[in-house]
Write a protein that holds these residues in place. Structure first.
Motif, mmCIF file in Angstrom:
data_model
loop_
_atom_site.group_PDB
_atom_site.id
_atom_site.type_symbol
_atom_site.label_atom_id
_atom_site.label_comp_id
_atom_site.label_asym_id
_atom_site.label_seq_id
_atom_site.Cartn_x
_atom_site.Cartn_y
_atom_site.Cartn_z
ATOM 1 N N LEU A 1 -10.790 10.064 -4.248
ATOM 2 C CA LEU A 1 -10.637 9.674 -3.079
ATOM 3 C C LEU A 1 -10.798 8.485 -3.153
ATOM 4 N N ALA A 2 -10.107 7.598 -3.300
ATOM 5 C CA ALA A 2 -9.941 6.140 -2.917
ATOM 6 C C ALA A 2 -8.551 5.758 -2.916
ATOM 7 N N ALA A 3 -8.946 3.831 -3.251
ATOM 8 C CA ALA A 3 -7.535 2.580 -3.507
ATOM 9 C C ALA A 3 -7.709 2.567 -4.610
ATOM 10 N N MET A 4 -6.061 2.509 -5.080
ATOM 11 C CA MET A 4 -7.056 2.460 -6.999
ATOM 12 C C MET A 4 -5.225 1.569 -6.544
ATOM 13 N N ARG A 5 -5.810 0.533 -7.611
ATOM 14 C CA ARG A 5 -4.333 -0.709 -7.549
ATOM 15 C C ARG A 5 -3.818 -0.088 -8.670
ATOM 16 N N ILE A 6 -2.619 -0.218 -8.390
ATOM 17 C CA ILE A 6 -1.667 0.642 -9.804
ATOM 18 C C ILE A 6 -1.764 -1.182 -10.965
ATOM 19 N N LEU A 7 -2.419 -0.932 -11.781
ATOM 20 C CA LEU A 7 -2.238 -1.799 -13.147
ATOM 21 C C LEU A 7 -0.882 -2.285 -14.229
ATOM 22 N N SER A 8 -0.392 -1.233 -14.371
ATOM 23 C CA SER A 8 0.582 -1.787 -15.187
ATOM 24 C C SER A 8 1.480 -0.364 -15.626
ATOM 25 N N GLY A 9 1.900 -0.147 -16.449
ATOM 26 C CA GLY A 9 2.595 0.870 -16.481
ATOM 27 C C GLY A 9 3.521 1.754 -18.477
ATOM 28 N N TYR A 10 4.015 2.444 -18.240
ATOM 29 C CA TYR A 10 4.636 3.373 -19.298
ATOM 30 C C TYR A 10 5.361 4.048 -19.246
ATOM 31 N N THR B 1 1.200 -1.239 -0.148
ATOM 32 C CA THR B 1 0.238 0.186 -0.372
ATOM 33 C C THR B 1 0.763 1.140 0.450
ATOM 34 N N LEU B 2 0.592 2.411 -0.854
ATOM 35 C CA LEU B 2 1.131 3.304 -0.414
ATOM 36 C C LEU B 2 -0.321 4.509 -0.249
ATOM 37 N N VAL B 3 0.145 4.976 0.798
ATOM 38 C CA VAL B 3 -1.310 6.115 1.158
ATOM 39 C C VAL B 3 -0.682 7.655 0.845
ATOM 40 N N PRO C 1 10.878 -0.466 -7.880
ATOM 41 C CA PRO C 1 11.369 -2.026 -7.484
ATOM 42 C C PRO C 1 10.507 -2.548 -6.170
ATOM 43 N N HIS C 2 9.357 -1.448 -5.338
ATOM 44 C CA HIS C 2 9.299 -2.862 -4.393
ATOM 45 C C HIS C 2 7.544 -2.090 -4.776
ATOM 46 N N LEU C 3 7.322 -2.227 -5.884
ATOM 47 C CA LEU C 3 5.917 -1.666 -6.541
ATOM 48 C C LEU C 3 5.103 -3.831 -7.775
ATOM 49 N N SER C 4 4.159 -3.605 -7.574
ATOM 50 C CA SER C 4 3.777 -4.921 -8.178
ATOM 51 C C SER C 4 2.350 -4.794 -8.107
ATOM 52 N N SER C 5 1.464 -5.351 -9.264
ATOM 53 C CA SER C 5 -0.347 -5.372 -9.582
ATOM 54 C C SER C 5 -0.916 -5.243 -8.116
ATOM 55 N N ALA C 6 0.064 -6.049 -7.347
ATOM 56 C CA ALA C 6 -0.635 -6.436 -5.987
ATOM 57 C C ALA C 6 -0.727 -4.726 -4.801
ATOM 58 N N THR C 7 0.233 -3.792 -5.779
ATOM 59 C CA THR C 7 0.178 -2.845 -4.734
ATOM 60 C C THR C 7 -0.787 -1.684 -4.445
ATOM 61 N N VAL C 8 -1.521 -1.183 -3.731
ATOM 62 C CA VAL C 8 -2.955 0.203 -3.664
ATOM 63 C C VAL C 8 -2.059 1.155 -3.117
ATOM 64 N N LEU C 9 -2.310 2.407 -4.029
ATOM 65 C CA LEU C 9 -2.530 3.078 -4.464
ATOM 66 C C LEU C 9 -4.148 4.062 -3.533
ATOM 67 N N LYS C 10 -3.868 4.514 -2.287
ATOM 68 C CA LYS C 10 -4.909 4.921 -1.278
ATOM 69 C C LYS C 10 -4.708 6.219 -0.963
ATOM 70 N N VAL C 11 -5.814 6.913 -1.770
ATOM 71 C CA VAL C 11 -5.657 8.513 -1.861
ATOM 72 C C VAL C 11 -6.734 8.916 -0.428
ATOM 73 N N ILE C 12 -6.344 9.282 0.693
ATOM 74 C CA ILE C 12 -6.772 9.399 1.915
ATOM 75 C C ILE C 12 -7.128 11.232 2.791
ATOM 76 N N ARG C 13 -8.480 11.519 3.247
ATOM 77 C CA ARG C 13 -8.518 12.623 3.692
ATOM 78 C C ARG C 13 -7.675 12.315 5.044
#
Length: 178
Positions: free
Chosen positions: A52-61, A8-10, A166-178
């Motif tokens: 304002l959401a929890a969003m999984r990192i899907l892939s990248g460019y 998780t990234l918060v 190097p620490h991110l994967s498709s299981a990582t969630v970026l969670k935007v909170i208040r």
């Protein structure tokens, strides 16, 4: 020290600065840019808000000619070519999807001169299911100097992105909170 992999990234707004944020990765905290509309629980196309959401990192460019560190990750990463775009028209069948440019509907060009997308991770916002006008092209990408506002994305420095990848994967969630 960062755990491998990060689950998780918060992200939350920096106090008194709604378009700038702080991103927590494990025990570390990094500055980041947020959307010009701050953080919103009711994200709409064109509002400039970061959802304002929890969003999984899907892939990248990535731009291989500018950001070779993008290969040092567990994420599926694809090089950005001159013909890569991202559709932003809610009524188009390819809304919030990558498209080959030139493309008939309005789109964002992924190969940018300002280098913001030299490393660009696709967040799972309005992807499955896609809802018209609920926001497109919500990415985790590189920030401008001074962490000026994005169009709704979360953006960090190139140095921070290189440290996190190097620490991110498709299981990582970026969670935007208040």
């Amino acid at each position: 020290m960062l755990p491998a992999p990060l689950r998780t990234l918060v992200v939350h707004a920096r106090p008194g600065h709604p378009t700038q944020g702080l991103l927590r990765a494990g025990r570390l905290v990094f500055p980041c840019a947020l959307g010009r509309g701050g953080i919103s629980a009711n994200k709409r196309e064109g509002d400039g808000a970061t959802p304002l959401a929890a969003m999984r990192i899907l892939s990248g460019y990535f731009r291989d000619d500018h950001f070779a560190d993008a290969r040092k990750t567990r994420l599926a990463m694809r090089p950005i070519g001159a013909d890569l775009g991202w559709c932003e028209v809610p009524d188009d069948r390819n809304y919030n999807r990558p498209v080959r440019i030139p493309y008939g509907a309005s789109h964002e060009r992924m190969k940018r001169d300002d280098r913001l997308y030299d490393a660009c991770l696709v967040l799972g916002w309005n992807v499955v299911p896609r809802r018209r006008s609920c926001g497109s092209a919500i990415f985790f990408h590189l920030a401008r100097d001074g962490f000026t506002p994005t169009q709704g994305c979360v953006a960090v420095s190139a140095r921070t992105m290189a440290r996190l990848l190097p620490h991110l994967s498709s299981a990582t969630v970026l969670k935007v909170i208040r």
